[in-house]
Design an enzyme around this catalytic site. Structure first.
Site: not given
Length: 297
Positions: A76, A178, A12, A7, A260, A186
């Protein structure tokens, strides 16, 4: 060290790229447009300290992870189980999977899917894919990693590659801290399509964020979570340290991709229901993001 990135999006590519710059054998597994660009020109890493084309391997097929000692697992949260099943036939018995995802339960879901060692990581980085094969770094870049077989060696490799790493026995608490920060930022960043620094200038925004955090703190307390650090202070600092950053949810929404949100504000809503803790502010934002997804689709 042989490393695969499952991913290979912004997170990444950044951490895989850092390891590749340090001489490790890294294979990025991602979408065709990025893979083609990386094969042709290398991965462009545009950071605050350097702007380079980093040479590494790239592929679209999970079989490219064969032989990896470590997999940076960056898909995800909605794709955790399906991606793990695709990857499973190519993993060695001792391959370490490092979950570098949003949300708090991905490592648990990985352990239920594959027998290999799994470590959860808390990722603090502001980064985006600015184009095919082009990762742009806006700030930070440190990791908190859960102890597991192979985690010490990975941590040493990351530190030598210029990535600050902390090994912690309370990664669950750090992930929850977090999560509450993500729940504060978000959805609001996504719905307004504003970066953090501009977002917090809006009338009433801090009051809404305080309510979102209050609900998260209540759910965490009911769930027996020992949070790491001062979450309220951390929420305030994000706008200062990452003023130009759009949330990952905002980036997904702008590109017409599924978000997400079910693993962020939606997760708090579900845990609150299970524990008898009301979460009305988080429920509203969870609902609004889903409505925005439908309108974009």
């Amino acid at each position: 060290m042989r490393v695969a990135v499952m991913g290979a999006g912004a997170v990444g590519c950044f951490f895989g790229g850092m390891l590749a710059r340090a001489g490790h054998a890294v294979t990025l597994i991602g979408r065709p447009a990025h893979v083609e660009a990386i094969r042709d020109h290398g991965l462009r890493m545009e950071t605050r300290l350097f702007d380079e084309q980093v040479r590494l391997h790239a592929d679209t097929d999970p079989s490219a992870a064969r032989g990896a000692q470590v997999v940076l697992f960056c898909v995800k949260s909605t794709d955790t189980v399906s991606a793990a099943r695709e990857l499973a036939p190519y993993l060695g018995a001792d391959t370490l999977l490092l979950s570098m995802q949003n949300g708090v339960d991905n490592a648990e879901r990985l352990r239920e899917t594959v027998p290999q060692p799994v470590s959860a990581a808390v990722v603090y980085v502001a980064t985006e894919m600015a184009g095919p094969g082009h990762v742009k770094h806006h700030g930070r870049g440190e990791l908190v990693i859960e102890p597991a077989d192979g985690a010490d060696a990975l941590a040493q490799a990351l530190v030598a590659a210029g990535v600050p790493v902390e090994l912690s026995d309370n990664v669950r608490g750090a992930l929850w801290s977090k999560l509450l920060i993500n729940c504060a930022y978000n959805a609001l960043s996504a719905l307004t399509q504003q970066p953090y620094g501009e977002l917090v200038k809006g009338e009433g925004v801090w009051t809404v964020m305080d309510q979102l955090v209050d609900e998260g703190l209540a759910v965490a307390a009911a769930d027996g979570v020992t949070l790491v650090g001062d979450v309220r202070q951390a929420v305030r600092k994000i706008a200062e340290t990452m003023p130009g950053q759009f949330s990952s949810t905002a980036q997904d929404l702008a590109r017409g991709k599924p978000t997400e949100i079910d693993h962020l504000n939606g997760f708090l809503v579900r845990r609150g229901e299970a524990l008898g803790v009301p979460t009305p502010a988080n429920r509203v934002l969870h609902t609004l993001v889903h409505l925005a997804e439908l309108s974009r689709a």
